[in-house]
Motif scaffolding. Sequence first.
Motif, PDB file in Angstrom:
ATOM      1  N   TYR A   1      29.948  -8.653  -6.554  1.00  0.00           N
ATOM      2  CA  TYR A   1      29.551  -7.256  -6.732  1.00  0.00           C
ATOM      3  C   TYR A   1      28.525  -6.886  -5.664  1.00  0.00           C
ATOM      4  CZ  TYR A   1      25.470  -9.224  -9.102  1.00  0.00           C
ATOM      5  OH  TYR A   1      24.336  -9.942  -9.400  1.00  0.00           O
ATOM      6  N   ILE A   2      28.368  -5.586  -5.457  1.00  0.00           N
ATOM      7  CA  ILE A   2      27.408  -5.061  -4.491  1.00  0.00           C
ATOM      8  C   ILE A   2      26.504  -4.089  -5.224  1.00  0.00           C
ATOM      9  CG2 ILE A   2      27.080  -3.802  -2.331  1.00  0.00           C
ATOM     10  CD1 ILE A   2      30.463  -4.993  -2.866  1.00  0.00           C
ATOM     11  N   ASP A   3      25.205  -4.289  -5.068  1.00  0.00           N
ATOM     12  CA  ASP A   3      24.218  -3.354  -5.607  1.00  0.00           C
ATOM     13  C   ASP A   3      23.736  -2.455  -4.484  1.00  0.00           C
ATOM     14  OD1 ASP A   3      24.120  -4.064  -8.273  1.00  0.00           O
ATOM     15  OD2 ASP A   3      22.594  -5.602  -7.971  1.00  0.00           O
ATOM     16  N   PHE A   4      23.783  -1.153  -4.705  1.00  0.00           N
ATOM     17  CA  PHE A   4      23.193  -0.175  -3.805  1.00  0.00           C
ATOM     18  C   PHE A   4      21.954   0.359  -4.520  1.00  0.00           C
ATOM     19  CE2 PHE A   4      27.655  -0.215  -2.663  1.00  0.00           C
ATOM     20  CZ  PHE A   4      27.623  -0.160  -1.283  1.00  0.00           C
ATOM     21  N   ARG A   5      20.797   0.253  -3.851  1.00  0.00           N
ATOM     22  CA  ARG A   5      19.540   0.725  -4.441  1.00  0.00           C
ATOM     23  C   ARG A   5      18.882   1.708  -3.485  1.00  0.00           C
ATOM     24  NH1 ARG A   5      17.755  -5.208  -5.317  1.00  0.00           N
ATOM     25  NH2 ARG A   5      19.275  -5.842  -6.865  1.00  0.00           N
ATOM     26  N   TYR A   6      18.361   2.776  -4.060  1.00  0.00           N
ATOM     27  CA  TYR A   6      17.654   3.774  -3.258  1.00  0.00           C
ATOM     28  C   TYR A   6      16.203   3.336  -3.134  1.00  0.00           C
ATOM     29  CZ  TYR A   6      16.298   8.323  -1.429  1.00  0.00           C
ATOM     30  OH  TYR A   6      15.832   9.330  -0.628  1.00  0.00           O
ATOM     31  N   GLU A   7      15.807   2.892  -1.940  1.00  0.00           N
ATOM     32  CA  GLU A   7      14.474   2.367  -1.675  1.00  0.00           C
ATOM     33  C   GLU A   7      13.928   2.952  -0.367  1.00  0.00           C
ATOM     34  OE1 GLU A   7      15.282  -1.813  -1.443  1.00  0.00           O
ATOM     35  OE2 GLU A   7      15.486  -2.024  -3.613  1.00  0.00           O
ATOM     36  N   PRO A   8      13.665   4.262  -0.334  1.00  0.00           N
ATOM     37  CA  PRO A   8      13.171   4.841   0.919  1.00  0.00           C
ATOM     38  C   PRO A   8      11.737   4.407   1.198  1.00  0.00           C
ATOM     39  CG  PRO A   8      13.113   6.480  -0.798  1.00  0.00           C
ATOM     40  CD  PRO A   8      13.774   5.258  -1.387  1.00  0.00           C
ATOM     41  N   LYS A   9      11.371   4.388   2.460  1.00  0.00           N
ATOM     42  CA  LYS A   9      10.014   3.978   2.855  1.00  0.00           C
ATOM     43  C   LYS A   9       8.962   4.929   2.308  1.00  0.00           C
ATOM     44  CE  LYS A   9      11.381   1.468   6.876  1.00  0.00           C
ATOM     45  NZ  LYS A   9      10.717   0.408   7.540  1.00  0.00           N
ATOM     46  N   THR A  10       9.294   6.194   2.117  1.00  0.00           N
ATOM     47  CA  THR A  10       8.310   7.147   1.603  1.00  0.00           C
ATOM     48  C   THR A  10       7.853   6.773   0.197  1.00  0.00           C
ATOM     49  OG1 THR A  10      10.110   8.599   0.893  1.00  0.00           O
ATOM     50  CG2 THR A  10       9.096   9.078   3.020  1.00  0.00           C
ATOM     51  N   HIS A  11       8.737   6.197  -0.621  1.00  0.00           N
ATOM     52  CA  HIS A  11       8.340   5.746  -1.957  1.00  0.00           C
ATOM     53  C   HIS A  11       7.353   4.595  -1.858  1.00  0.00           C
ATOM     54  CE1 HIS A  11      11.698   7.534  -4.646  1.00  0.00           C
ATOM     55  NE2 HIS A  11      11.382   8.360  -3.669  1.00  0.00           N
ATOM     56  N   GLN A  12       7.585   3.684  -0.930  1.00  0.00           N
ATOM     57  CA  GLN A  12       6.669   2.553  -0.750  1.00  0.00           C
ATOM     58  C   GLN A  12       5.308   3.043  -0.280  1.00  0.00           C
ATOM     59  OE1 GLN A  12       8.713  -0.018   1.969  1.00  0.00           O
ATOM     60  NE2 GLN A  12      10.371  -0.457   0.532  1.00  0.00           N
ATOM     61  N   TYR A  13       5.280   3.978   0.656  1.00  0.00           N
ATOM     62  CA  TYR A  13       4.011   4.538   1.119  1.00  0.00           C
ATOM     63  C   TYR A  13       3.279   5.232  -0.030  1.00  0.00           C
ATOM     64  CZ  TYR A  13       5.943   3.843   5.820  1.00  0.00           C
ATOM     65  OH  TYR A  13       6.500   3.306   6.951  1.00  0.00           O
ATOM     66  N   GLY A  14       4.011   5.959  -0.831  1.00  0.00           N
ATOM     67  CA  GLY A  14       3.412   6.653  -1.973  1.00  0.00           C
ATOM     68  C   GLY A  14       2.795   5.686  -2.977  1.00  0.00           C
ATOM     69  N   ARG A  15       3.447   4.557  -3.220  1.00  0.00           N
ATOM     70  CA  ARG A  15       2.886   3.554  -4.130  1.00  0.00           C
ATOM     71  C   ARG A  15       1.579   2.983  -3.593  1.00  0.00           C
ATOM     72  NH1 ARG A  15       8.214   0.238  -4.790  1.00  0.00           N
ATOM     73  NH2 ARG A  15       9.495   1.994  -5.321  1.00  0.00           N
ATOM     74  N   TRP A  16       1.541   2.669  -2.290  1.00  0.00           N
ATOM     75  CA  TRP A  16       0.317   2.125  -1.689  1.00  0.00           C
ATOM     76  C   TRP A  16      -0.817   3.147  -1.731  1.00  0.00           C
ATOM     77  CZ3 TRP A  16      -0.689  -2.754  -0.947  1.00  0.00           C
ATOM     78  CH2 TRP A  16       0.367  -3.648  -0.784  1.00  0.00           C
ATOM     79  N   ILE A  17      -0.535   4.384  -1.426  1.00  0.00           N
ATOM     80  CA  ILE A  17      -1.563   5.425  -1.445  1.00  0.00           C
ATOM     81  C   ILE A  17      -2.076   5.630  -2.867  1.00  0.00           C
ATOM     82  CG2 ILE A  17      -1.950   7.902  -1.100  1.00  0.00           C
ATOM     83  CD1 ILE A  17      -0.019   7.677   1.320  1.00  0.00           C
ATOM     84  N   SER A  18      -1.179   5.658  -3.840  1.00  0.00           N
ATOM     85  CA  SER A  18      -1.591   5.827  -5.242  1.00  0.00           C
ATOM     86  C   SER A  18      -2.454   4.664  -5.708  1.00  0.00           C
ATOM     87  CB  SER A  18      -0.368   5.960  -6.148  1.00  0.00           C
ATOM     88  OG  SER A  18       0.367   7.105  -5.822  1.00  0.00           O
ATOM     89  N   ALA A  19      -2.057   3.445  -5.373  1.00  0.00           N
ATOM     90  CA  ALA A  19      -2.837   2.269  -5.775  1.00  0.00           C
ATOM     91  C   ALA A  19      -4.222   2.301  -5.131  1.00  0.00           C
ATOM     92  CB  ALA A  19      -2.094   1.001  -5.388  1.00  0.00           C
ATOM     93  N   ALA A  20      -4.295   2.660  -3.856  1.00  0.00           N
ATOM     94  CA  ALA A  20      -5.586   2.740  -3.173  1.00  0.00           C
ATOM     95  C   ALA A  20      -6.466   3.814  -3.797  1.00  0.00           C
ATOM     96  CB  ALA A  20      -5.378   3.015  -1.688  1.00  0.00           C
ATOM     97  N   ALA A  21      -5.887   4.954  -4.143  1.00  0.00           N
ATOM     98  CA  ALA A  21      -6.651   6.035  -4.761  1.00  0.00           C
ATOM     99  C   ALA A  21      -7.197   5.613  -6.119  1.00  0.00           C
ATOM    100  CB  ALA A  21      -5.773   7.283  -4.901  1.00  0.00           C
ATOM    101  N   ILE A  22      -6.406   4.913  -6.912  1.00  0.00           N
ATOM    102  CA  ILE A  22      -6.868   4.443  -8.228  1.00  0.00           C
ATOM    103  C   ILE A  22      -8.014   3.455  -8.063  1.00  0.00           C
ATOM    104  CG2 ILE A  22      -6.193   3.044 -10.230  1.00  0.00           C
ATOM    105  CD1 ILE A  22      -3.439   4.430 -10.034  1.00  0.00           C
ATOM    106  N   ILE A  23      -7.900   2.539  -7.118  1.00  0.00           N
ATOM    107  CA  ILE A  23      -8.969   1.564  -6.878  1.00  0.00           C
ATOM    108  C   ILE A  23     -10.247   2.264  -6.444  1.00  0.00           C
ATOM    109  CG2 ILE A  23      -9.693  -0.318  -5.353  1.00  0.00           C
ATOM    110  CD1 ILE A  23      -6.746  -1.289  -5.471  1.00  0.00           C
ATOM    111  N   ILE A  24     -10.149   3.240  -5.560  1.00  0.00           N
ATOM    112  CA  ILE A  24     -11.324   3.977  -5.104  1.00  0.00           C
ATOM    113  C   ILE A  24     -11.970   4.735  -6.254  1.00  0.00           C
ATOM    114  CG2 ILE A  24     -12.065   5.921  -3.644  1.00  0.00           C
ATOM    115  CD1 ILE A  24      -9.995   4.909  -1.572  1.00  0.00           C
TER     116      ILE A  24
END
Length: 91
Positions: A62-85
């Motif tokens: 089987y083949i899995d296709f997953r939507y994983e754009p780089k903008t989502h990854q950037y958004g996660r890092w920015i959100s995590a940094a904001a919460i830590i701050i």
Amino acid sequence: KINVYSPNHIRVDAYPHRSNQLVLSEIYNSGWKAYLNGSNKTPILERPDGLRLVNIDDTTRYIDFRYEPKTHQYGRWISAAAIIIILCLLY
């Protein structure tokens, strides 16, 4: 046969297959990633008609296709940094 179809995940049953290529009749987008048997990442090629093409081998079930754009990854890092701050400022 399509086993799973959701906005961020598509699973296509590829066994038994008669060809070494799978064409998914969805428009190509660079945010989508393909994984053979759920774990082996493989490139998605864009056909001249704009559809997605994936090369498969004899062991592919089987083949899995997953939507994983780089903008989502950037958004996660920015959100995590904001919460830590914010937590540091409140402390």
